[in-house]
Design a protein around this motif. Structure first.
Motif, PDB file in Angstrom:
ATOM      1  N   ALA A   1      26.745  19.080  27.755  1.00 13.05           N
ATOM      2  CA  ALA A   1      28.051  18.423  27.920  1.00 13.05           C
ATOM      3  C   ALA A   1      27.986  17.346  29.001  1.00 13.05           C
ATOM      4  N   ASP A   2      27.212  17.609  30.063  1.00  7.07           N
ATOM      5  CA  ASP A   2      27.034  16.606  31.111  1.00  7.07           C
ATOM      6  C   ASP A   2      26.361  15.361  30.559  1.00  7.07           C
ATOM      7  N   ALA A   3      25.350  15.562  29.704  1.00 14.36           N
ATOM      8  CA  ALA A   3      24.660  14.417  29.101  1.00 14.36           C
ATOM      9  C   ALA A   3      25.613  13.587  28.252  1.00 14.36           C
ATOM     10  N   ALA A   4      26.439  14.260  27.449  1.00 13.04           N
ATOM     11  CA  ALA A   4      27.403  13.556  26.611  1.00 13.04           C
ATOM     12  C   ALA A   4      28.392  12.771  27.472  1.00 13.04           C
ATOM     13  N   GLY A   5      28.809  13.371  28.570  1.00 14.69           N
ATOM     14  CA  GLY A   5      29.733  12.689  29.468  1.00 14.69           C
ATOM     15  C   GLY A   5      29.134  11.434  30.078  1.00 14.69           C
ATOM     16  N   LEU A   6      27.890  11.535  30.531  1.00 11.21           N
ATOM     17  CA  LEU A   6      27.222  10.370  31.104  1.00 11.21           C
ATOM     18  C   LEU A   6      27.087   9.242  30.085  1.00 11.21           C
TER      19      LEU A   6
ATOM     20  N   THR B   1      35.697  15.871  27.625  1.00 12.96           N
ATOM     21  CA  THR B   1      35.712  17.213  27.043  1.00 12.96           C
ATOM     22  C   THR B   1      35.197  17.138  25.607  1.00 12.96           C
ATOM     23  N   THR B   2      34.470  18.160  25.204  1.00 11.66           N
ATOM     24  CA  THR B   2      34.006  18.250  23.818  1.00 11.66           C
ATOM     25  C   THR B   2      34.674  19.461  23.179  1.00 11.66           C
ATOM     26  N   LEU B   3      35.429  19.208  22.129  1.00 15.14           N
ATOM     27  CA  LEU B   3      36.151  20.264  21.425  1.00 15.14           C
ATOM     28  C   LEU B   3      35.320  20.703  20.229  1.00 15.14           C
ATOM     29  N   GLY B   4      34.975  21.982  20.200  1.00 12.82           N
ATOM     30  CA  GLY B   4      34.150  22.509  19.116  1.00 12.82           C
ATOM     31  C   GLY B   4      34.262  24.017  19.081  1.00 12.82           C
ATOM     32  N   THR B   5      33.113  24.708  19.022  1.00 14.04           N
ATOM     33  CA  THR B   5      33.106  26.168  19.074  1.00 14.04           C
ATOM     34  C   THR B   5      33.775  26.641  20.352  1.00 14.04           C
ATOM     35  N   GLY B   6      33.542  25.911  21.431  1.00 10.33           N
ATOM     36  CA  GLY B   6      34.223  26.137  22.701  1.00 10.33           C
ATOM     37  C   GLY B   6      34.774  24.813  23.190  1.00 10.33           C
TER      38      GLY B   6
ATOM     39  N   ALA C   1      42.306  26.977  22.673  1.00 14.80           N
ATOM     40  CA  ALA C   1      42.474  25.553  22.379  1.00 14.80           C
ATOM     41  C   ALA C   1      41.251  24.881  21.755  1.00 14.80           C
ATOM     42  N   SER C   2      40.188  25.608  21.467  1.00 14.91           N
ATOM     43  CA  SER C   2      39.009  24.990  20.856  1.00 14.91           C
ATOM     44  C   SER C   2      39.277  24.646  19.394  1.00 14.91           C
ATOM     45  N   THR C   3      38.409  23.812  18.820  1.00 17.61           N
ATOM     46  CA  THR C   3      38.496  23.516  17.387  1.00 17.61           C
ATOM     47  C   THR C   3      38.274  24.784  16.573  1.00 17.61           C
ATOM     48  N   HIS C   4      37.352  25.619  17.039  1.00 11.80           N
ATOM     49  CA  HIS C   4      37.074  26.891  16.354  1.00 11.80           C
ATOM     50  C   HIS C   4      38.342  27.731  16.263  1.00 11.80           C
ATOM     51  N   CYS C   5      39.114  27.764  17.343  1.00 14.89           N
ATOM     52  CA  CYS C   5      40.364  28.522  17.364  1.00 14.89           C
ATOM     53  C   CYS C   5      41.356  27.936  16.342  1.00 14.89           C
TER      54      CYS C   5
ATOM     55  N   GLY D   1      35.645  14.375  22.945  1.00  9.54           N
ATOM     56  CA  GLY D   1      34.553  14.334  21.994  1.00  9.54           C
ATOM     57  C   GLY D   1      34.522  15.579  21.125  1.00  9.54           C
ATOM     58  N   GLY D   2      33.386  15.785  20.457  1.00  9.25           N
ATOM     59  CA  GLY D   2      33.294  16.834  19.451  1.00  9.25           C
ATOM     60  C   GLY D   2      33.630  16.257  18.088  1.00  9.25           C
ATOM     61  N   GLY D   3      33.194  16.944  17.029  1.00 10.11           N
ATOM     62  CA  GLY D   3      33.382  16.435  15.679  1.00 10.11           C
ATOM     63  C   GLY D   3      34.823  16.124  15.331  1.00 10.11           C
ATOM     64  N   VAL D   4      35.769  16.902  15.881  1.00 15.04           N
ATOM     65  CA  VAL D   4      37.177  16.709  15.547  1.00 15.04           C
ATOM     66  C   VAL D   4      37.716  15.381  16.077  1.00 15.04           C
ATOM     67  N   SER D   5      37.017  14.787  17.033  1.00 17.37           N
ATOM     68  CA  SER D   5      37.508  13.508  17.580  1.00 17.37           C
ATOM     69  C   SER D   5      37.482  12.394  16.535  1.00 17.37           C
TER      70      SER D   5
END
Length: 250
Positions: free
Chosen positions: A110-115, A133-138, A169-173, A207-211
């Motif tokens: 997640a840090d790498a994605a943020g950078l 933030t990355t919305l996904g499984t978590g 609040a995750s996409t999984h949820c 971020g995350g696929g739902v974005s």
């Protein structure tokens, strides 16, 4: 800064790598993917990383950055959920430097994605504090202040209203409860309002696929902080790893 670096993204099902143009944040050539070995022990995964850099033809002077689905503290894995438990306590920097035959730098995925979003994406040239933030499984998170990463934040695990935030609040949820966009947005509102109160950031990047469907839910949120979709999506981990490796190698 070095103009080319290699990023490798290690996940539970696959290990992916590519050369990255550090001027643009784009891949040079094709991305290479190899199945994550089972069991996913440190030595086995390191050998897959070696195979990836060999297939990419990575030169000996090219920095290599590696993302992990775990907190990395001074190069060492603190705990591991998605790979073999034998990773816990391993210094990834030392392991990969030995197996790859060159200096290597590891960081949380997640840090790498943020950078990557700060260097090349939705948060480029935004001063102050950016929270990705990355919305996904978590819910993954990265906090970057004026270009400097605050590593290993776990803002998906904030306790809000007696619940682990990502469990609500995750996409999984959203998927398992079959929540409408409107109902899910109410949960996201509670989450982002709480994070906003704690940090008073200058920008949220989601971020995350739902974005990819950000128009379905981001306009439903009412925050003081601007909130925008990520741009790099599935390239962000590799790009961020390469970017940080080059910065570390300077």
């Amino acid at each position: 800064m070095t103009q080319v670096a290699c990023g490798i993204d290690i996940g539970g099902s696959g290990v992916k790598g590519a050369l990255v143009d550090l001027g643009t944040g784009e891949f040079i050539g094709e991305r290479v993917r190899i199945e994550t070995p089972q069991p996913s022990t440190p030595e086995a995964v390191a050998q897959v990383c070696r195979a990836i850099i060999d297939r990419l033809g990575v030169g000996p002077d090219v920095p290599v950055g590696i993302t992990f689905p775990a907190p990395i503290v001074r190069g060492t894995v603190v705990f591991m959920a998605n790979l073999d438990k034998s990773w816990e306590g391993v210094n990834v920097d030392e392991l990969m430097t030995r197996v790859l035959g060159r200096p290597s730098h590891a960081l949380n995925d997640a840090d790498a994605a943020g950078l990557a979003e700060v260097a090349y994406g939705a948060a480029k040239d935004v001063p102050g504090t950016t929270i990705v933030t990355t919305l996904g499984t978590g819910i993954g998170s990265a906090v970057i202040v004026d270009g400097t990463l605050v590593p290993n934040t776990e803002l998906g695990h904030l306790e809000i209203d007696g619940h682990d935030a990502e469990s609500r609040a995750s996409t999984h949820c959203k998927e398992i409860l079959d929540l409408s966009w409107k109902k899910w947005a109410k949960r996201l509102q509670r989450y982002y309002s709480h994070v906003e109160m704690l940090f008073s950031p200058d920008l949220f990047v989601v971020g995350g696929g739902v974005s990819r469907k950000h128009e379905k839910f981001l306009p439903l949120l009412d925050l003081r902080t601007p909130i925008v979709p990520a741009r790099l999506l599935n390239t962000a981990g590799i790009v961020g790893a390469a970017y940080e490796a080059a910065r570390t190698a300077r």
